[in-house]
Design an enzyme around this catalytic site. Structure first.
Site, mmCIF file in Angstrom:
data_model
loop_
_atom_site.group_PDB
_atom_site.id
_atom_site.type_symbol
_atom_site.label_atom_id
_atom_site.label_comp_id
_atom_site.label_asym_id
_atom_site.label_seq_id
_atom_site.Cartn_x
_atom_site.Cartn_y
_atom_site.Cartn_z
ATOM 1 N N ASP A 189 0.837 -1.200 0.000
ATOM 2 C CA ASP A 189 0.000 0.000 0.000
ATOM 3 C C ASP A 189 0.874 1.252 0.000
ATOM 4 O OD1 ASP A 189 -2.381 1.385 -0.053
ATOM 5 O OD2 ASP A 189 -2.649 1.389 2.113
ATOM 6 N N LYS A 192 2.919 3.230 -5.854
ATOM 7 C CA LYS A 192 2.476 2.187 -6.786
ATOM 8 C C LYS A 192 3.590 1.748 -7.734
ATOM 9 C CE LYS A 192 -1.000 3.027 -4.446
ATOM 10 N NZ LYS A 192 -1.068 2.313 -3.165
ATOM 11 N N ASP A 217 -3.085 -3.170 -2.729
ATOM 12 C CA ASP A 217 -4.194 -2.222 -2.733
ATOM 13 C C ASP A 217 -4.059 -1.248 -3.902
ATOM 14 O OD1 ASP A 217 -6.507 -1.075 -1.870
ATOM 15 O OD2 ASP A 217 -5.630 0.032 -0.206
ATOM 16 N N ASN A 218 -5.196 -0.633 -4.289
ATOM 17 C CA ASN A 218 -5.226 0.423 -5.322
ATOM 18 C C ASN A 218 -4.644 -0.025 -6.648
ATOM 19 O OD1 ASN A 218 -4.155 2.371 -2.604
ATOM 20 N ND2 ASN A 218 -6.236 2.432 -3.399
ATOM 21 N N GLU A 247 -13.834 5.416 -1.846
ATOM 22 C CA GLU A 247 -14.914 5.807 -0.942
ATOM 23 C C GLU A 247 -15.589 7.093 -1.400
ATOM 24 O OE1 GLU A 247 -17.150 4.904 0.910
ATOM 25 O OE2 GLU A 247 -16.121 4.375 2.741
#
Length: 276
Positions: A189, A192, A217-218, A247
């Site tokens: 996380d 990237k 993640d992401n 979100e």
């Protein structure tokens, strides 16, 4: 003074209008929440976002209660500032996915790359077996300082080690520093563009064993196409994609769960089905 009044006025208008305008555009959403809004609040309050998040935890969370800390951060993100580095995981599917993967893995050794303010470290550690300790790596000294205080407020300071520095420098030292042979669970996380180099570094350092689980993640927003291409086409991994959203937006995102199978040959094993 005039500039301050203008900024306050613009902030009030933009706070109402822009979130509606950026609902379906990932670039605009990240630009607004993680740059424009954050910089404006930094200027108006003369504090940083991590400092504001920490203050919310100290005021609203019960000391020694990890779930109370999580709720305080969730509330801060929902009602005060939408912190995408944290809040896309709060209250919704990504957080449940992380919880589920941690519980099903029941790891004895855990590595997190990218601590930020400690939200995911608290979320992971509260579910770990009593003897398991989390090692988390953060390159930003301010983030690491805030994370330590958040973790301490949650009462988990004895189960979490926050390391400051570059993942590329620290990963090769893990065995020597902690006597760890392999990690059962790794949570990616951080930056990237480091996902692919760091998964390869973990392999080169023999820190993944057969059955080790890597959760990234992401992988859609901001996105890690080189990592996904590598992990999904690699015969040594069995991967599964979990679809989610940033979100408070309709912007698609997701997590990639990859189980390390060890050095083996055979047909590529990838489950591209999405969980909603």
């Amino acid at each position: 003074m005039f500039l301050l009044v203008v900024l306050v006025g613009l902030y009030a208008v933009c706070r109402c209008m822009i979130p509606w305008l950026v609902q379906s555009n990932s670039t605009l959403a990240l630009l607004w929440y993680d740059f424009v809004l954050e910089m404006t609040l930094d200027l108006l309050t003369r504090t940083t976002r991590p400092q504001r998040l920490l203050r919310a935890v100290i005021i609203n969370a019960v000391r020694g209660d990890p779930d109370s800390v999580i709720r305080a951060i969730d509330h801060f993100c929902k009602h005060t500032e939408c912190v995408y580095s944290v809040n896309h995981m709060a209250l919704c599917l990504p957080g449940a996915i992380l919880d589920s993967v941690v519980m099903e893995t029941s790891p004895s050794t855990v590595l997190e790359l990218g601590t930020y303010c400690g939200y995911s470290a608290v979320r992971i550690t509260r579910l770990l077996p009593p003897s398991t300790r989390l090692i988390t790596v953060e390159m930003n000294p301010e983030y690491a300082c805030v994370a330590r205080q958040v973790i301490q407020h949650a009462g988990l300071q004895d189960k979490v080690c926050v390391l400051e520095g570059q993942s590329a420098d620290l990963i090769p030292k893990m065995a020597e520093m902690f006597g760890i042979q392999t990690f059962d669970f790794v949570f990616l996380d951080h930056w990237k563009d480091r996902y692919l180099p760091d998964i390869r570094l973990l392999e080169d350092c023999s820190l993944l064993a057969q059955g080790s689980v890597v959760l990234a993640d992401n992988v859609v927003c901001p996105g890690t196409p080189d990592y996904l291409n590598y992990i999904r086409s690699n015969l040594n991994y069995k991967s599964r994609f979990y679809q989610a959203h940033l979100e408070y937006t309709r912007v698609l995102d997701g997590l990639e769960r990859s189980e390390y199978l060890g050095c083996r040959q055979g047909k590529r094993q990838v489950d591209r089905d999405t969980d909603r």
